[in-house]
Design a protein around this motif. Structure first.
Motif, PDB file in Angstrom:
ATOM      1  N   THR A 299      15.808 -95.499  39.639  1.00 59.60           N
ATOM      2  CA  THR A 299      15.386 -96.870  39.901  1.00 59.60           C
ATOM      3  C   THR A 299      15.310 -97.625  38.577  1.00 59.60           C
ATOM      4  OG1 THR A 299      14.151 -96.211  41.837  1.00 59.60           O
ATOM      5  CG2 THR A 299      13.522 -98.296  40.841  1.00 59.60           C
ATOM      6  N   HIS A 300      15.991 -98.761  38.518  1.00 62.52           N
ATOM      7  CA  HIS A 300      16.035 -99.507  37.253  1.00 62.52           C
ATOM      8  C   HIS A 300      15.304-100.822  37.414  1.00 62.52           C
ATOM      9  CE1 HIS A 300      18.926 -96.622  35.786  1.00 62.52           C
ATOM     10  NE2 HIS A 300      19.469 -96.677  36.984  1.00 62.52           N
ATOM     11  N   LYS A 301      14.353-101.023  36.526  1.00 62.51           N
ATOM     12  CA  LYS A 301      13.526-102.204  36.664  1.00 62.51           C
ATOM     13  C   LYS A 301      13.757-103.173  35.513  1.00 62.51           C
ATOM     14  CE  LYS A 301       8.770-103.242  37.894  1.00 62.51           C
ATOM     15  NZ  LYS A 301       7.417-102.744  37.775  1.00 62.51           N
ATOM     16  N   GLY A 302      13.758-102.640  34.288  1.00 60.57           N
ATOM     17  CA  GLY A 302      13.891-103.517  33.118  1.00 60.57           C
ATOM     18  C   GLY A 302      15.202-104.299  33.147  1.00 60.57           C
ATOM     19  N   GLY A 303      15.160-105.577  32.732  1.00 60.45           N
ATOM     20  CA  GLY A 303      16.337-106.439  32.804  1.00 60.45           C
ATOM     21  C   GLY A 303      17.551-105.876  32.090  1.00 60.45           C
ATOM     22  N   MET A 304      17.325-105.356  30.886  1.00 60.28           N
ATOM     23  CA  MET A 304      18.464-104.864  30.130  1.00 60.28           C
ATOM     24  C   MET A 304      19.060-103.620  30.796  1.00 60.28           C
ATOM     25  SD  MET A 304      18.639-104.005  26.101  1.00 60.28           S
ATOM     26  CE  MET A 304      18.163-102.314  26.249  1.00 60.28           C
ATOM     27  N   HIS A 305      18.181-102.752  31.309  1.00 62.15           N
ATOM     28  CA  HIS A 305      18.674-101.568  32.006  1.00 62.15           C
ATOM     29  C   HIS A 305      19.519-101.980  33.193  1.00 62.15           C
ATOM     30  CE1 HIS A 305      15.600 -98.393  30.530  1.00 62.15           C
ATOM     31  NE2 HIS A 305      15.957 -99.225  29.576  1.00 62.15           N
ATOM     32  N   VAL A 306      19.019-102.962  33.942  1.00 61.63           N
ATOM     33  CA  VAL A 306      19.735-103.366  35.149  1.00 61.63           C
ATOM     34  C   VAL A 306      21.123-103.873  34.792  1.00 61.63           C
ATOM     35  CG1 VAL A 306      19.788-104.984  37.072  1.00 61.63           C
ATOM     36  CG2 VAL A 306      17.654-103.830  36.479  1.00 61.63           C
ATOM     37  N   PHE A 316      22.671 -95.889  31.453  1.00 66.32           N
ATOM     38  CA  PHE A 316      21.240 -95.623  31.612  1.00 66.32           C
ATOM     39  C   PHE A 316      20.926 -94.522  32.621  1.00 66.32           C
ATOM     40  CE2 PHE A 316      21.101 -99.750  29.565  1.00 66.32           C
ATOM     41  CZ  PHE A 316      20.081 -99.565  28.638  1.00 66.32           C
ATOM     42  N   GLU A 317      21.933 -93.723  32.991  1.00 77.56           N
ATOM     43  CA  GLU A 317      21.671 -92.631  33.935  1.00 77.56           C
ATOM     44  C   GLU A 317      22.335 -91.356  33.442  1.00 77.56           C
ATOM     45  OE1 GLU A 317      23.262 -94.150  37.566  1.00 77.56           O
ATOM     46  OE2 GLU A 317      21.465 -95.282  38.042  1.00 77.56           O
ATOM     47  N   HIS A 318      21.582 -90.233  33.498  1.00 80.22           N
ATOM     48  CA  HIS A 318      22.180 -88.987  32.970  1.00 80.22           C
ATOM     49  C   HIS A 318      23.191 -88.389  33.938  1.00 80.22           C
ATOM     50  CE1 HIS A 318      19.402 -85.772  34.889  1.00 80.22           C
ATOM     51  NE2 HIS A 318      19.166 -86.908  35.492  1.00 80.22           N
ATOM     52  N   VAL A 319      22.995 -88.625  35.255  1.00 84.73           N
ATOM     53  CA  VAL A 319      24.016 -88.203  36.224  1.00 84.73           C
ATOM     54  C   VAL A 319      24.134 -89.297  37.280  1.00 84.73           C
ATOM     55  CG1 VAL A 319      23.538 -85.728  35.929  1.00 84.73           C
ATOM     56  CG2 VAL A 319      22.403 -86.973  37.764  1.00 84.73           C
ATOM     57  N   ASP A 320      25.177 -89.218  38.080  1.00 84.72           N
ATOM     58  CA  ASP A 320      25.353 -90.178  39.169  1.00 84.72           C
ATOM     59  C   ASP A 320      24.400 -89.796  40.317  1.00 84.72           C
ATOM     60  OD1 ASP A 320      26.150 -91.479  41.451  1.00 84.72           O
ATOM     61  OD2 ASP A 320      28.286 -91.289  41.053  1.00 84.72           O
ATOM     62  N   PRO A 321      23.535 -90.723  40.748  1.00 79.52           N
ATOM     63  CA  PRO A 321      22.546 -90.358  41.781  1.00 79.52           C
ATOM     64  C   PRO A 321      23.178 -89.824  43.067  1.00 79.52           C
ATOM     65  CG  PRO A 321      22.608 -92.756  41.412  1.00 79.52           C
ATOM     66  CD  PRO A 321      23.383 -92.113  40.310  1.00 79.52           C
ATOM     67  N   GLY A 322      24.357 -90.311  43.407  1.00 78.67           N
ATOM     68  CA  GLY A 322      25.010 -89.885  44.650  1.00 78.67           C
ATOM     69  C   GLY A 322      25.325 -88.398  44.660  1.00 78.67           C
TER      70      GLY A 322
END
Ligand code: ZN
Length: 528
Positions: A299-306, A316-322
């Motif tokens: 879940t990404h909340k911060g503006g820059m992360h999004v 910003f993700e170590h693996v693909d959530p799917g």
């Protein structure tokens, strides 16, 4: 020849996992969990000692008539008692009659424990290990040796700890599993000790880590990097004290990052659903920050992360959530949510690919409902009804006019509940009253009584479980409650859900869904 990247997973959620203070699985819960473990392709499911209590005895009895496609059922027991011949040992006899596919035998590996806790000689402990494994191996194709307190034992007396492994191997054990029973060992020590084991025994080694130092997962991973072939753990890391190594973290790390094969091919994407099913069945609040499978894991909340994630998710993700069946949650894109709804609807025979308006409506409803406290992972029945309602194919078997529940406390201390239900079916108004040992039971009976005349198939639909969870405990009696009902028609099981500040209302929602779902699936017609 077996794939050199295969890691055999032994799930001990039903044994070690249920040692957690606030977990208690019914026999039915356990059977459902074993089916799910089999579906996802867990190699070994350890379920406990065949006669540690009547519940376990009943479970083993039921399992004798069941066949699983993938999972092997493992019974757990101890080495023979110190002063008894193996063939006369009461516990070993119980294992013999268990009907299990494999046996996990636990024996002491720490000289301190042998002398101070079981109070026997070091030599006799080795005989206990040898006799028990040799004997069981005559009757079972696989015997796993759990070397209890191995790591602590190794630090105190490495020679003796190693001797226990060698003895088990000589007796015919298929796997030697050093256990960190107290959960205090650190990854560097694990690495060193497993190197030493590899140097002195040529065998398939396993690893069983508890999490008291917070290193259960890390220790398991480093053990695999050192060549371990079998891994023990529990779903969501449930277990005594601080829990066991969490398979929901161990498995994806091994599969995605170390290119190992743990589950049945293509099953990793069902891991998140499994984690949530297990937590609902265990009646535990899910941990939103649990790596890989937690609600917030992607879940990404911060503006820059999004904005980073929307450009390139791996920023910003170590693996693909799917890959683990989880979904990315960000404010600007609901794509993954929509996709999973289309796929899920397809499972119910509903094509939504070309009807994105309906998909959005379902997604909106699900999100609003989740916000109120609904959770569909263990309520597949309610979710299917929601999709069918939006798709315009939900059947309506009865229309509720009203219900009323009365509770009476009697002079002798007993409680009695009475429910009256008024419904309309096929143009007829039906009023029925029933008593029950509690309000939900009375309501269930009254509803069934009022509609079973029109829908005889209802008699095959049984409620098998009922769970209540308070969602915001701080509010006390004003809190919202979630009710989950499990139902079965003897062949199929389904879960339904209700959420309300009023427990009777929440129960009603789950009850109504349970019956409507059941009637739709037994092929009753839409007559109301
Ligand atoms: Zn353990």
């Amino acid at each position: 020849m077996e794939d050199k990247n295969k890691i055999h997973i032994l799930d001990t959620t039903l044994r070690d996992g249920s040692q957690r203070a606030d977990i208690s699985f019914s026999v039915n819960d356990k059977l459902q969990l074993i089916e799910r473990f089999d579906d996802i392709g867990i190699d070994y499911v350890e379920i406990g000692f065949p006669a540690s209590n009547p519940k376990e005895a009943e479970l083993f009895k039921k399992l004798k008539d069941m066949k699983f496609q993938y999972s092997k059922i493992v019974a757990f027991g101890m080495t023979r008692y110190k002063n008894v011949k193996v063939e006369d040992d009461k516990n070993i006899k119980q294992l013999m009659g268990s009907g299990a596919d494999a046996i996990c035998v636990v024996g002491k590996s720490s000289s301190l424990h042998v002398e101070k806790v079981i109070e026997t000689s070091l030599e006799n402990n080795l005989s206990m290990i040898f006799d028990s494994i040799e004997y069981l191996k005559k009757y079972f194709p696989e015997v796993i040796f759990d070397a209890e307190h191995f790591f602590d034992g190794f630090k105190e007396n490495p020679e003796y700890a190693m001797k226990t492994l060698k003895t088990a191997l000589e007796a015919g054990a298929d796997y030697l599993c050093p256990c960190d029973t107290n959960g205090g060992v650190l990854p560097g020590e694990v690495s060193e000790i497993i190197d030493r084991i590899n140097k002195s025994v040529k065998a398939d080694i396993g690893a069983h880590f508890h999490n008291d130092s917070g290193c259960g997962v890390a220790n398991t991973i480093i053990a695999v990097q050192k060549g371990v072939k079998m891994v023990h753990g529990t779903i969501n890391g449930y277990g005594e004290r601080c829990g066991n190594a969490d398979l929901c973290q161990v498995i994806p790390n091994l599969e995605i990052k170390l290119n190992k094969k743990c589950l049945k091919k293509g099953s990793l994407k069902h891991l998140t659903a499994l984690s949530r099913f297990v937590s609902e069945t265990a009646n535990q609040v899910t941990n939103p920050s649990q790596p890989f499978v937690g609600r917030n894991a992607f879940t990404h909340k911060g503006g820059m992360h999004v904005s980073g994630v929307s450009k390139l998710s791996k920023t910003f993700e170590h693996v693909d959530p799917g890959v683990v069946g989880n979904t990315r949650r960000i404010l600007i894109s609901e794509l993954s949510g929509k996709k999973s709804i289309i796929l899920k609807a397809k499972e119910f025979g509903i094509e939504l690919e070309n009807d994105l308006k309906k998909v959005s409506e379902i997604l909106n409803r699900v999100q609003n409902m989740e916000h109120k406290g609904y959770q569909f992972e263990a309520a597949d029945g309610s979710f299917e009804l929601l999709v069918k309602e939006v798709a315009g194919v939900k059947k309506r078997f009865f229309k509720l006019e009203s219900f009323r529940v009365l509770n009476e406390k009697k002079e002798d201390g007993g409680m009695m509940s009475e429910a009256t239900v008024k419904v309309h079916i096929k143009g007829k108004r039906i009023i029925e009253t029933s008593e029950g040992n509690g309000p939900v039971n009375a309501l269930d009976r009254a509803l069934r009584k009022s509609i079973e005349g029109c829908y005889p198939a209802l008699s095959n639909i049984k409620l098998t479980d009922f769970k209540v969870r308070v969602l915001n405990e701080k509010k006390g009696t004003g809190a919202v409650v979630r009710v989950l009902i499990e139902s079965s028609d003897g062949k199929k099981n389904w879960g339904t859900i209700g959420v309300s500040e009023n427990i009777i209302e929440a129960s009603w929602q789950a009850l109504e869904d349970s019956i409507v779902y059941g009637l739709m699936h037994v092929g009753e017609n839409n007559d109301s």
